[in-house]
Design a protein around this motif. Sequence first.
Motif, PDB file in Angstrom:
ATOM      1  N   TRP A  36       0.861  -1.190   0.000  1.00  0.00           N
ATOM      2  CA  TRP A  36       0.000   0.000   0.000  1.00  0.00           C
ATOM      3  C   TRP A  36       0.896   1.237   0.000  1.00  0.00           C
ATOM      4  N   VAL A  37       0.555   2.169  -0.872  1.00  0.00           N
ATOM      5  CA  VAL A  37       1.335   3.394  -1.081  1.00  0.00           C
ATOM      6  C   VAL A  37       0.341   4.546  -1.094  1.00  0.00           C
ATOM      7  N   ARG A  38       0.707   5.681  -0.521  1.00  0.00           N
ATOM      8  CA  ARG A  38      -0.207   6.816  -0.578  1.00  0.00           C
ATOM      9  C   ARG A  38       0.478   8.046  -1.145  1.00  0.00           C
ATOM     10  N   GLN A  39      -0.350   8.985  -1.587  1.00  0.00           N
ATOM     11  CA  GLN A  39       0.152  10.231  -2.156  1.00  0.00           C
ATOM     12  C   GLN A  39      -0.788  11.365  -1.767  1.00  0.00           C
ATOM     13  N   ALA A  40      -0.311  12.224  -0.900  1.00  0.00           N
ATOM     14  CA  ALA A  40      -1.082  13.402  -0.508  1.00  0.00           C
ATOM     15  C   ALA A  40      -1.094  14.396  -1.668  1.00  0.00           C
ATOM     16  N   PRO A  41      -2.078  15.286  -1.694  1.00  0.00           N
ATOM     17  CA  PRO A  41      -2.182  16.249  -2.800  1.00  0.00           C
ATOM     18  C   PRO A  41      -0.895  17.042  -2.999  1.00  0.00           C
ATOM     19  N   SER A  85      -7.698   6.802  13.464  1.00  0.00           N
ATOM     20  CA  SER A  85      -7.360   8.129  14.011  1.00  0.00           C
ATOM     21  C   SER A  85      -6.977   9.108  12.907  1.00  0.00           C
ATOM     22  N   LEU A  86      -7.851   9.191  11.911  1.00  0.00           N
ATOM     23  CA  LEU A  86      -7.544  10.006  10.738  1.00  0.00           C
ATOM     24  C   LEU A  86      -7.429  11.484  11.085  1.00  0.00           C
ATOM     25  N   THR A  87      -6.473  12.146  10.435  1.00  0.00           N
ATOM     26  CA  THR A  87      -6.336  13.599  10.499  1.00  0.00           C
ATOM     27  C   THR A  87      -6.292  14.132   9.071  1.00  0.00           C
ATOM     28  N   SER A  88      -6.259  15.441   8.960  1.00  0.00           N
ATOM     29  CA  SER A  88      -6.207  16.034   7.614  1.00  0.00           C
ATOM     30  C   SER A  88      -4.941  15.603   6.871  1.00  0.00           C
ATOM     31  N   GLU A  89      -3.893  15.230   7.598  1.00  0.00           N
ATOM     32  CA  GLU A  89      -2.657  14.806   6.955  1.00  0.00           C
ATOM     33  C   GLU A  89      -2.787  13.425   6.298  1.00  0.00           C
ATOM     34  N   MET A  91      -5.275  12.767   4.289  1.00  0.00           N
ATOM     35  CA  MET A  91      -5.946  12.976   3.003  1.00  0.00           C
ATOM     36  C   MET A  91      -4.970  12.676   1.877  1.00  0.00           C
ATOM     37  N   ALA A  92      -5.340  11.717   1.046  1.00  0.00           N
ATOM     38  CA  ALA A  92      -4.413  11.251   0.017  1.00  0.00           C
ATOM     39  C   ALA A  92      -5.126  10.284  -0.921  1.00  0.00           C
ATOM     40  N   THR A 112      -7.477   5.052  -4.564  1.00  0.00           N
ATOM     41  CA  THR A 112      -8.692   5.453  -3.852  1.00  0.00           C
ATOM     42  C   THR A 112      -8.420   6.756  -3.140  1.00  0.00           C
ATOM     43  N   LEU A 113      -9.254   7.743  -3.383  1.00  0.00           N
ATOM     44  CA  LEU A 113      -9.106   9.042  -2.723  1.00  0.00           C
ATOM     45  C   LEU A 113      -9.783   9.004  -1.360  1.00  0.00           C
ATOM     46  N   VAL A 114      -9.031   9.362  -0.340  1.00  0.00           N
ATOM     47  CA  VAL A 114      -9.579   9.486   1.007  1.00  0.00           C
ATOM     48  C   VAL A 114      -9.555  10.961   1.392  1.00  0.00           C
TER      49      VAL A 114
END
Lengths: 118, 110
Positions: A36-41, A85-89, A91-92, A112-114
């Motif tokens: 799993w890999v993520r990419q913030a805006p 424990s999601l935070t605005s950081e 978002m990705a 998938t956009l969160v």
Amino acid sequence: QVQLVQSGAEVKKPGASVKLSCKASGFTFNNYFVHWVRQAPGQGLEWVGQINPRGDGTTYAQQFQGRVTMTRDTSTSTVYMELSSLTSEDMAVYYCARDSSVYAPNIWGQGTLVTVSS
Amino acid sequence: QTMVNQEPSFSVSPGGTVTLTCGLGSASVSTRHYPSWYQQAPGQAPRTLIYSTNSRSSGVPDRFSGSILGNKAALTITGAQADDDSDYYCLLYMGRGIYVFGSGTKVTVL
């Protein structure tokens, strides 16, 4: 056709959890690790962790330890990633990716956009 | 957290050659890190270009090549084309099932 199909976009409130899915097809599910890999805006790629679909274990990036859980369902060839424990950081766009068996993901899901917003 | 460094940006002329690097600061990148490289166009999922230092992924043109240069992993684009205008990321295997992406390089072809 070898592919990974991810679940749809999610909108969550701060403090909530999100569980994403990644369904595999076209290959023997138990034979490959899934990353799993993520990419913030506007930001770069960030490795979150990986799971061995045989159930031998998971490894997570240190910054996600204690907040992320990766699981798999061999009956449906699906892997899941839950982040709490999601935070605005958080978002990705989150991608799942099948490993090539030589320490590199080579088949990618569509992402998938969160969104985390109150 | 381990930092993997890449040049922020490069500009290359069509037909030109550019070499991107992927480093670990004072430590050396070696083949034991199984360096891999990814291309990402805006709004798209990453595409795997190179794995295990210098093996091209299926369908990747041979103008893309990987190597170890000094103490860094390197991706060379020889004969750059307009559609090579993208972001490029390296990925290193740090052992014990842990991976780290580089900071990424934006390549502009003009």
